[in-house]
Design an enzyme around this catalytic site. Sequence first.
Site, PDB file in Angstrom:
ATOM      1  N   SER A  39      10.987  60.274  15.262  1.00 14.07           N
ATOM      2  CA  SER A  39      12.078  61.139  15.934  1.00 14.07           C
ATOM      3  C   SER A  39      13.598  61.220  15.012  1.00 14.07           C
ATOM      4  CB  SER A  39      12.522  60.408  17.316  1.00 14.07           C
ATOM      5  OG  SER A  39      12.798  59.030  16.896  1.00 14.07           O
ATOM      6  N   ASP A 253      21.782  55.371  22.943  1.00 14.13           N
ATOM      7  CA  ASP A 253      20.380  55.243  23.299  1.00 14.13           C
ATOM      8  C   ASP A 253      19.889  54.223  22.369  1.00 14.13           C
ATOM      9  OD1 ASP A 253      19.861  56.642  20.747  1.00 14.13           O
ATOM     10  OD2 ASP A 253      18.228  57.819  21.688  1.00 14.13           O
ATOM     11  N   HIS A 256      18.358  56.296  18.040  1.00 11.87           N
ATOM     12  CA  HIS A 256      18.665  57.234  17.000  1.00 11.87           C
ATOM     13  C   HIS A 256      20.057  57.688  16.451  1.00 11.87           C
ATOM     14  CE1 HIS A 256      15.433  58.726  20.074  1.00 11.87           C
ATOM     15  NE2 HIS A 256      14.937  58.967  19.144  1.00 11.87           N
TER      16      HIS A 256
END
Length: 278
Positions: A39, A253, A256
Amino acid sequence: MAQLVPEFISLFLLILLASAPAATASSSPTLVFLLAGQSNMGGRGGATNGTWDGVVPPDCAPSPRILRLSPSLRWEEAREPLHAGIDLHNVLGVGPGMPFAHALLRRHGRVPPHAVVGLVPCAQGATPIASWSRGTPLYDRMLKRARAALANNNNNNNNNNNNAGSSRLAALLWYQGEADTIRRQDADVYTSRMEAFVRDVRRDLGMPDLLVIQVGLATGQGKFVDIVREAQRRVSLHNVKYVDAKGLPVASDYTHLTTPAQVQLGKMLAASYLAPTL
Protein backbone atom coordinates in the site's frame (compact mmCIF):
# COMPACT_ATOMS: atom_id res chain seq x y z
CA MET A 1 -11.99 40.45 -47.52
CA ALA A 2 -13.42 40.68 -44.00
CA GLN A 3 -14.72 37.11 -44.31
CA LEU A 4 -11.29 35.84 -45.32
CA VAL A 5 -9.59 37.06 -42.16
CA PRO A 6 -11.30 34.62 -39.73
CA GLU A 7 -10.77 31.79 -42.23
CA PHE A 8 -7.08 32.69 -42.54
CA ILE A 9 -6.72 32.79 -38.74
CA SER A 10 -8.42 29.39 -38.42
CA LEU A 11 -6.13 27.91 -41.07
CA PHE A 12 -3.08 29.39 -39.35
CA LEU A 13 -4.13 27.86 -36.01
CA LEU A 14 -4.64 24.46 -37.63
CA ILE A 15 -1.13 24.61 -39.10
CA LEU A 16 0.30 25.51 -35.70
CA LEU A 17 -1.49 22.61 -34.05
CA ALA A 18 -0.36 20.18 -36.73
CA SER A 19 3.27 21.23 -36.32
CA ALA A 20 3.21 21.20 -32.49
CA PRO A 21 5.01 18.43 -30.58
CA ALA A 22 3.08 15.17 -30.25
CA ALA A 23 0.90 14.72 -27.17
CA THR A 24 1.92 12.37 -24.41
CA ALA A 25 -0.18 9.53 -25.83
CA SER A 26 2.33 9.21 -28.72
CA SER A 27 5.40 9.99 -26.62
CA SER A 28 7.85 7.34 -25.53
CA PRO A 29 9.64 7.12 -22.18
CA THR A 30 13.42 7.04 -22.15
CA LEU A 31 13.74 5.86 -18.53
CA VAL A 32 11.23 3.25 -17.32
CA PHE A 33 10.69 2.32 -13.67
CA LEU A 34 8.64 -0.48 -12.15
CA LEU A 35 6.80 0.47 -8.94
CA ALA A 36 5.87 -2.60 -6.91
CA GLY A 37 5.05 -3.70 -3.37
CA GLN A 38 2.06 -2.98 -1.17
CA SER A 39 0.00 0.00 0.00
CA ASN A 40 2.70 2.58 0.72
CA MET A 41 3.99 2.14 -2.83
CA GLY A 42 0.44 2.14 -4.16
CA GLY A 43 -0.07 5.46 -2.38
CA ARG A 44 -2.26 6.32 0.58
CA GLY A 45 -1.13 9.89 1.13
CA GLY A 46 -4.24 11.90 2.01
CA ALA A 47 -6.41 8.79 1.72
CA THR A 48 -6.51 7.20 5.15
CA ASN A 49 -9.97 8.41 6.24
CA GLY A 50 -12.06 6.56 3.69
CA THR A 51 -11.69 9.09 0.88
CA TRP A 52 -8.79 10.86 -0.82
CA ASP A 53 -8.51 14.54 0.06
CA GLY A 54 -7.51 15.37 -3.53
CA VAL A 55 -4.46 17.40 -2.50
CA VAL A 56 -1.76 17.22 -5.19
CA PRO A 57 1.50 18.92 -4.14
CA PRO A 58 3.62 20.61 -6.83
CA ASP A 59 6.04 17.68 -6.64
CA CYS A 60 3.20 15.40 -7.76
CA ALA A 61 1.71 17.57 -10.51
CA PRO A 62 1.22 16.16 -14.03
CA SER A 63 3.97 16.77 -16.56
CA PRO A 64 4.26 15.89 -20.26
CA ARG A 65 7.63 14.36 -19.38
CA ILE A 66 6.15 11.88 -16.88
CA LEU A 67 4.06 9.03 -18.26
CA ARG A 68 2.42 6.01 -16.67
CA LEU A 69 1.54 2.65 -18.16
CA SER A 70 -2.24 2.45 -17.84
CA PRO A 71 -4.21 -0.65 -16.82
CA SER A 72 -4.79 -1.22 -20.55
CA LEU A 73 -1.00 -1.19 -21.15
CA ARG A 74 -0.84 2.17 -22.93
CA TRP A 75 1.32 5.16 -22.12
CA GLU A 76 -0.56 8.21 -20.86
CA GLU A 77 0.27 11.35 -18.92
CA ALA A 78 0.76 10.33 -15.30
CA ARG A 79 -1.30 11.89 -12.53
CA GLU A 80 -2.33 11.09 -8.99
CA PRO A 81 -3.53 8.65 -7.87
CA LEU A 82 -0.82 6.96 -9.92
CA HIS A 83 -2.05 3.44 -9.07
CA ALA A 84 -5.67 4.05 -10.12
CA GLY A 85 -6.96 0.87 -11.75
CA ILE A 86 -3.94 -1.12 -10.52
CA ASP A 87 -4.05 -1.22 -6.70
CA LEU A 88 -7.57 -2.58 -6.68
CA HIS A 89 -10.30 -2.38 -4.02
CA ASN A 90 -8.51 0.34 -2.04
CA VAL A 91 -8.89 4.09 -1.54
CA LEU A 92 -5.83 5.54 -3.26
CA GLY A 93 -3.91 8.76 -2.77
CA VAL A 94 -0.41 10.12 -3.21
CA GLY A 95 2.53 7.73 -3.49
CA PRO A 96 6.27 8.15 -4.10
CA GLY A 97 6.23 7.68 -7.88
CA MET A 98 5.40 11.19 -9.07
CA PRO A 99 7.79 13.04 -6.70
CA PHE A 100 10.47 10.49 -7.66
CA ALA A 101 10.03 11.32 -11.35
CA HIS A 102 9.98 15.08 -10.76
CA ALA A 103 13.14 14.85 -8.65
CA LEU A 104 14.93 12.98 -11.45
CA LEU A 105 13.95 15.51 -14.08
CA ARG A 106 15.26 18.37 -11.94
CA ARG A 107 18.73 16.84 -11.85
CA HIS A 108 20.16 18.62 -14.88
CA GLY A 109 23.41 17.06 -15.97
CA ARG A 110 22.56 13.71 -14.35
CA VAL A 111 19.51 12.99 -16.50
CA PRO A 112 19.40 13.71 -20.26
CA PRO A 113 17.77 17.11 -20.94
CA HIS A 114 14.97 15.59 -23.01
CA ALA A 115 14.39 12.52 -20.86
CA VAL A 116 10.84 11.25 -20.41
CA VAL A 117 10.18 9.15 -17.31
CA GLY A 118 7.85 6.18 -17.69
CA LEU A 119 6.28 4.84 -14.48
CA VAL A 120 4.82 1.33 -14.43
CA PRO A 121 2.60 0.99 -11.32
CA CYS A 122 2.23 -2.61 -10.13
CA ALA A 123 1.67 -2.40 -6.34
CA GLN A 124 -1.22 -4.02 -4.49
CA GLY A 125 -2.14 -3.20 -0.90
CA ALA A 126 -1.94 -5.69 2.01
CA THR A 127 0.16 -8.24 0.13
CA PRO A 128 2.93 -10.28 1.80
CA ILE A 129 6.08 -11.01 -0.15
CA ALA A 130 4.91 -14.60 -0.66
CA SER A 131 2.16 -13.17 -2.89
CA TRP A 132 4.91 -11.80 -5.15
CA SER A 133 6.83 -15.04 -5.61
CA ARG A 134 7.43 -16.40 -9.09
CA GLY A 135 4.25 -17.72 -10.72
CA THR A 136 1.79 -15.80 -8.54
CA PRO A 137 -0.81 -13.50 -10.16
CA LEU A 138 0.91 -10.35 -8.87
CA TYR A 139 4.32 -11.48 -10.11
CA ASP A 140 2.94 -12.44 -13.51
CA ARG A 141 1.05 -9.14 -13.79
CA MET A 142 4.20 -7.17 -12.98
CA LEU A 143 6.23 -9.00 -15.63
CA LYS A 144 3.45 -8.58 -18.18
CA ARG A 145 3.37 -4.85 -17.53
CA ALA A 146 7.17 -4.57 -17.63
CA ARG A 147 7.32 -6.36 -20.98
CA ALA A 148 4.48 -4.28 -22.36
CA ALA A 149 6.27 -1.09 -21.30
CA LEU A 150 9.41 -2.12 -23.14
CA ALA A 151 7.48 -3.33 -26.18
CA ASN A 152 5.59 -0.03 -26.32
CA ASN A 153 8.90 1.81 -26.10
CA ASN A 154 10.35 -0.17 -28.96
CA ASN A 155 7.27 0.31 -31.12
CA ASN A 156 7.18 4.04 -30.46
CA ASN A 157 10.90 4.45 -30.98
CA ASN A 158 10.75 2.67 -34.33
CA ASN A 159 8.46 5.47 -35.46
CA ASN A 160 10.62 8.22 -33.92
CA ASN A 161 14.21 8.32 -35.12
CA ASN A 162 15.15 10.93 -32.54
CA ASN A 163 14.45 8.50 -29.69
CA ALA A 164 15.36 5.23 -31.36
CA GLY A 165 17.18 2.89 -29.02
CA SER A 166 17.17 5.36 -26.13
CA SER A 167 14.58 3.77 -23.82
CA ARG A 168 15.44 1.28 -21.08
CA LEU A 169 14.16 -0.32 -17.91
CA ALA A 170 16.15 1.65 -15.35
CA ALA A 171 15.10 0.17 -11.99
CA LEU A 172 12.53 -1.60 -9.86
CA LEU A 173 11.35 0.48 -6.89
CA TRP A 174 10.09 -1.84 -4.14
CA TYR A 175 8.21 -0.84 -0.98
CA GLN A 176 6.74 -3.88 0.76
CA GLY A 177 6.98 -5.83 3.99
CA GLU A 178 4.34 -4.42 6.33
CA ALA A 179 2.24 -7.58 5.88
CA ASP A 180 5.23 -9.76 6.77
CA THR A 181 5.47 -8.22 10.25
CA ILE A 182 2.33 -10.08 11.44
CA ARG A 183 3.74 -13.60 11.72
CA ARG A 184 7.20 -14.37 13.11
CA GLN A 185 7.73 -17.16 10.58
CA ASP A 186 7.24 -14.71 7.69
CA ALA A 187 9.53 -12.11 9.25
CA ASP A 188 12.28 -14.69 9.79
CA VAL A 189 12.44 -15.72 6.12
CA TYR A 190 12.01 -12.28 4.58
CA THR A 191 15.64 -12.01 3.44
CA SER A 192 15.59 -15.29 1.51
CA ARG A 193 12.22 -14.49 -0.06
CA MET A 194 13.37 -11.04 -1.14
CA GLU A 195 16.57 -12.39 -2.65
CA ALA A 196 14.64 -15.10 -4.52
CA PHE A 197 12.22 -12.44 -5.80
CA VAL A 198 15.04 -10.26 -7.14
CA ARG A 199 16.80 -13.20 -8.80
CA ASP A 200 13.58 -14.36 -10.44
CA VAL A 201 12.68 -10.91 -11.77
CA ARG A 202 16.15 -10.41 -13.21
CA ARG A 203 16.17 -13.84 -14.82
CA ASP A 204 12.67 -13.58 -16.28
CA LEU A 205 13.32 -10.10 -17.70
CA GLY A 206 16.76 -11.10 -18.95
CA MET A 207 18.36 -8.28 -16.96
CA PRO A 208 20.89 -9.80 -14.52
CA ASP A 209 22.05 -6.37 -13.34
CA LEU A 210 18.66 -4.67 -12.99
CA LEU A 211 18.86 -2.07 -10.23
CA VAL A 212 16.45 -2.72 -7.34
CA ILE A 213 15.84 -0.03 -4.71
CA GLN A 214 13.99 -1.38 -1.68
CA VAL A 215 12.44 0.85 0.96
CA GLY A 216 13.09 0.01 4.60
CA LEU A 217 9.83 -0.15 6.52
CA ALA A 218 8.55 2.87 8.41
CA THR A 219 5.69 0.91 9.97
CA GLY A 220 4.13 -2.54 9.97
CA GLN A 221 0.83 -4.35 10.42
CA GLY A 222 2.23 -6.54 13.20
CA LYS A 223 4.77 -6.54 15.99
CA PHE A 224 7.77 -7.89 14.07
CA VAL A 225 8.69 -4.66 12.26
CA ASP A 226 12.26 -4.60 13.53
CA ILE A 227 12.86 -8.18 12.40
CA VAL A 228 11.66 -7.42 8.87
CA ARG A 229 13.68 -4.19 8.76
CA GLU A 230 16.81 -6.09 9.71
CA ALA A 231 15.97 -8.74 7.11
CA GLN A 232 15.69 -6.02 4.48
CA ARG A 233 19.13 -4.69 5.37
CA ARG A 234 20.61 -8.21 5.13
CA VAL A 235 19.77 -8.55 1.43
CA SER A 236 23.23 -8.86 -0.07
CA LEU A 237 22.64 -9.18 -3.81
CA HIS A 238 24.60 -6.89 -6.10
CA ASN A 239 22.94 -3.72 -7.35
CA VAL A 240 20.28 -3.72 -4.63
CA LYS A 241 20.03 -0.43 -2.77
CA TYR A 242 18.27 0.41 0.49
CA VAL A 243 16.34 3.60 1.31
CA ASP A 244 15.09 3.88 4.88
CA ALA A 245 11.58 5.30 5.42
CA LYS A 246 11.88 5.07 9.20
CA GLY A 247 11.12 8.45 10.77
CA LEU A 248 8.99 9.81 7.93
CA PRO A 249 5.60 11.17 9.05
CA VAL A 250 2.88 8.53 9.35
CA ALA A 251 -0.88 9.12 9.16
CA SER A 252 -3.31 8.58 12.03
CA ASP A 253 -3.82 4.95 10.98
CA TYR A 254 -0.22 4.29 12.14
CA THR A 255 0.52 2.40 8.91
CA HIS A 256 0.61 4.71 5.90
CA LEU A 257 2.89 7.60 5.04
CA THR A 258 1.37 11.06 4.82
CA THR A 259 1.44 13.06 1.60
CA PRO A 260 4.50 15.13 2.68
CA ALA A 261 6.23 11.89 3.68
CA GLN A 262 5.56 10.36 0.26
CA VAL A 263 7.01 13.45 -1.41
CA GLN A 264 10.12 13.15 0.74
CA LEU A 265 10.40 9.43 0.02
CA GLY A 266 10.18 10.05 -3.71
CA LYS A 267 13.10 12.46 -3.46
CA MET A 268 15.08 9.94 -1.39
CA LEU A 269 14.49 7.25 -4.01
CA ALA A 270 15.66 9.61 -6.75
CA ALA A 271 18.82 10.45 -4.81
CA SER A 272 19.49 6.73 -4.35
CA TYR A 273 18.96 6.04 -8.04
CA LEU A 274 21.37 8.79 -9.05
CA ALA A 275 24.03 7.82 -6.49
CA PRO A 276 26.87 5.60 -7.75
CA THR A 277 26.50 1.89 -6.99
CA LEU A 278 29.33 0.65 -4.80
